[in-house]
Motif scaffolding. Structure first.
Motif, PDB file in Angstrom:
ATOM      1  N   THR A   1      41.584  45.894  36.023  1.00 39.57           N
ATOM      2  CA  THR A   1      42.232  46.004  35.238  1.00 39.57           C
ATOM      3  C   THR A   1      42.562  45.147  34.690  1.00 39.57           C
ATOM      4  N   ASN A   2      43.591  45.094  33.478  1.00 38.03           N
ATOM      5  CA  ASN A   2      44.119  44.533  32.495  1.00 38.03           C
ATOM      6  C   ASN A   2      44.997  43.160  33.015  1.00 38.03           C
ATOM      7  N   ASN A   3      44.983  43.172  34.857  1.00 36.15           N
ATOM      8  CA  ASN A   3      46.100  42.175  34.259  1.00 36.15           C
ATOM      9  C   ASN A   3      45.757  41.619  36.360  1.00 36.15           C
ATOM     10  N   TYR A   4      45.451  40.918  36.226  1.00 38.16           N
ATOM     11  CA  TYR A   4      44.971  40.804  37.926  1.00 38.16           C
ATOM     12  C   TYR A   4      45.933  39.956  38.907  1.00 38.16           C
ATOM     13  N   ASP A   5      46.702  39.428  37.874  1.00 36.45           N
ATOM     14  CA  ASP A   5      48.283  38.602  39.046  1.00 36.45           C
ATOM     15  C   ASP A   5      48.501  40.063  39.433  1.00 36.45           C
ATOM     16  N   ILE A   6      48.669  40.571  38.786  1.00 37.08           N
ATOM     17  CA  ILE A   6      49.846  41.975  39.666  1.00 37.08           C
ATOM     18  C   ILE A   6      48.346  43.097  40.903  1.00 37.08           C
ATOM     19  N   ASP A   7      47.321  43.435  40.010  1.00 38.34           N
ATOM     20  CA  ASP A   7      46.356  44.518  40.614  1.00 38.34           C
ATOM     21  C   ASP A   7      45.801  43.648  41.683  1.00 38.34           C
ATOM     22  N   LEU A   8      44.758  42.757  41.754  1.00 36.60           N
ATOM     23  CA  LEU A   8      43.830  41.863  42.250  1.00 36.60           C
ATOM     24  C   LEU A   8      42.566  42.436  42.783  1.00 36.60           C
ATOM     25  N   GLN A   9      42.144  43.816  41.508  1.00 38.63           N
ATOM     26  CA  GLN A   9      41.089  43.875  41.433  1.00 38.63           C
ATOM     27  C   GLN A   9      41.039  43.820  40.775  1.00 38.63           C
ATOM     28  N   TRP A  10      38.888  42.897  41.066  1.00 36.08           N
ATOM     29  CA  TRP A  10      37.639  42.125  40.428  1.00 36.08           C
ATOM     30  C   TRP A  10      36.606  42.849  41.170  1.00 36.08           C
TER      31      TRP A  10
ATOM     32  N   ILE B   1      44.386  38.872  32.958  1.00 36.19           N
ATOM     33  CA  ILE B   1      45.276  37.942  32.764  1.00 36.19           C
ATOM     34  C   ILE B   1      45.029  37.035  34.381  1.00 36.19           C
ATOM     35  N   TYR B   2      45.077  36.227  34.335  1.00 41.04           N
ATOM     36  CA  TYR B   2      44.438  36.193  35.698  1.00 41.04           C
ATOM     37  C   TYR B   2      45.496  34.767  36.083  1.00 41.04           C
ATOM     38  N   ASN B   3      46.032  34.539  36.646  1.00 41.81           N
ATOM     39  CA  ASN B   3      46.913  32.474  37.253  1.00 41.81           C
ATOM     40  C   ASN B   3      47.742  32.438  35.697  1.00 41.81           C
ATOM     41  N   GLN B   4      48.173  33.446  35.469  1.00 36.68           N
ATOM     42  CA  GLN B   4      48.974  34.202  33.751  1.00 36.68           C
ATOM     43  C   GLN B   4      48.522  33.055  33.113  1.00 36.68           C
ATOM     44  N   THR B   5      47.112  33.600  32.376  1.00 37.80           N
ATOM     45  CA  THR B   5      46.799  33.002  30.940  1.00 37.80           C
ATOM     46  C   THR B   5      44.961  34.009  31.316  1.00 37.80           C
ATOM     47  N   SER B   6      45.512  34.619  29.532  1.00 40.63           N
ATOM     48  CA  SER B   6      44.061  35.179  29.321  1.00 40.63           C
ATOM     49  C   SER B   6      42.649  35.264  28.312  1.00 40.63           C
ATOM     50  N   TYR B   7      42.096  35.696  30.014  1.00 44.73           N
ATOM     51  CA  TYR B   7      40.707  35.880  29.891  1.00 44.73           C
ATOM     52  C   TYR B   7      39.818  36.783  29.147  1.00 44.73           C
ATOM     53  N   SER B   8      38.761  36.606  28.035  1.00 46.17           N
ATOM     54  CA  SER B   8      38.459  37.752  27.275  1.00 46.17           C
ATOM     55  C   SER B   8      36.906  37.596  27.472  1.00 46.17           C
ATOM     56  N   SER B   9      36.866  37.046  28.705  1.00 48.95           N
ATOM     57  CA  SER B   9      35.180  36.956  28.671  1.00 48.95           C
ATOM     58  C   SER B   9      34.858  36.775  30.534  1.00 48.95           C
ATOM     59  N   CYS B  10      33.831  36.706  31.030  1.00 47.67           N
ATOM     60  CA  CYS B  10      34.017  36.647  32.824  1.00 47.67           C
ATOM     61  C   CYS B  10      34.163  35.425  32.424  1.00 47.67           C
ATOM     62  N   THR B  11      34.695  35.055  33.427  1.00 43.91           N
ATOM     63  CA  THR B  11      34.950  33.047  33.931  1.00 43.91           C
ATOM     64  C   THR B  11      34.521  32.920  35.578  1.00 43.91           C
ATOM     65  N   THR B  12      35.061  31.668  35.832  1.00 44.41           N
ATOM     66  CA  THR B  12      34.531  30.740  37.435  1.00 44.41           C
ATOM     67  C   THR B  12      36.171  30.607  38.044  1.00 44.41           C
ATOM     68  N   ASP B  13      36.397  30.812  37.140  1.00 46.51           N
ATOM     69  CA  ASP B  13      38.238  29.611  37.456  1.00 46.51           C
ATOM     70  C   ASP B  13      38.751  30.412  38.479  1.00 46.51           C
ATOM     71  N   GLY B  14      39.253  29.716  39.920  1.00 43.18           N
ATOM     72  CA  GLY B  14      39.857  29.947  41.096  1.00 43.18           C
ATOM     73  C   GLY B  14      38.794  30.467  41.900  1.00 43.18           C
ATOM     74  N   MET B  15      36.998  30.672  41.350  1.00 44.34           N
ATOM     75  CA  MET B  15      35.675  31.056  42.616  1.00 44.34           C
ATOM     76  C   MET B  15      35.572  29.517  43.501  1.00 44.34           C
ATOM     77  N   SER B  16      36.186  29.676  43.937  1.00 46.79           N
ATOM     78  CA  SER B  16      34.877  27.921  44.744  1.00 46.79           C
ATOM     79  C   SER B  16      33.524  27.819  44.696  1.00 46.79           C
ATOM     80  N   ASN B  17      32.569  29.558  44.924  1.00 46.54           N
ATOM     81  CA  ASN B  17      31.588  29.658  44.289  1.00 46.54           C
ATOM     82  C   ASN B  17      30.778  28.854  42.660  1.00 46.54           C
TER      83      ASN B  17
END
Length: 197
Positions: free
Chosen positions: A163-172, A139-155
């Protein structure tokens, strides 16, 4: 100034924990030597100019160390090189893991679940940066992802959650191409720069 490792080895006859390539004692990163923090193997203070690491978090206090393994060793594959990514317990791993309580290890085929082939990882593969495996879905930004994403990355570099919930754990970690189509390998990263926002 604290005495160097070389001085301690010569004057105190300290020996490494055991010979590299035959031990299962892992490096501990980061570790402190001579008041400085190290997040990877180093030659600093080594009279023999070989890479070494602390096997506790503070060499200055404990004096525990070993020569760093430069290549994979042991395991059921006799030290064959790591293959990334590999499948273990139906999860995809992009880096060495400590699962199974055997120290840092990797599969030496694409599918450990099927082949049960593995080696201990070279210490030079390890460092203090957190690493995979990517966890899907996450989960990132309350959306479920099943593969790598570029969402949220300026680069616009692909990333995944550890972890299964980036919004809570902030590990990436970043996902980088590994040479083949659609294959990904992850390079562990923490920090304030370009974290998913």
């Amino acid at each position: 100034m604290l005495p160097s490792l070389a001085f301690l080895i010569v004057s105190c006859n300290l020996q490494p924990v055991s010979a590299a390539g035959t031990d299962v004692v892992s490096c501990v990163f980061p570790f402190v030597f001579d008041g400085r923090s190290y997040s990877s193997c180093t030659k600093d203070g080594a009279i023999d100019e070989q890479l070494w690491c602390g096997t506790t978090s503070n060499y200055d206090e404990d004096g525990q160390w070993k020569h760093c393994s430069l290549q994979e060793h042991g395991g059921s594959s006799g030290g064959q090189p790591c293959i990334f990514p590999f499948v273990y317990k139906n999860q995809t791993y992009y880096t060495c893991t400590e699962e199974e309580n055997r120290g840092f290890w990797c599969a030496t085929t694409r599918n450990y679940d099927r082949d049960h082939k593995w080696s201990y990882c070279a210490d030079i593969r390890l460092d203090a940066n957190p690493k995979g495996p990517c966890v899907f879905p996450f989960i990132y930004n309350q959306t479920s992802y099943s593969s790598c994403t570029t969402d949220g990355m300026s680069n616009k570099k692909p990333w995944c959650s550890l972890t299964n919930n980036y919004d809570i754990d902030l590990q990436w970690t970043y996902c980088e191409p590994s040479g083949g189509k659609r294959k990904r390998r992850c390079e562990g990263r923490w920090g304030p720069f370009d974290t998913p926002v």
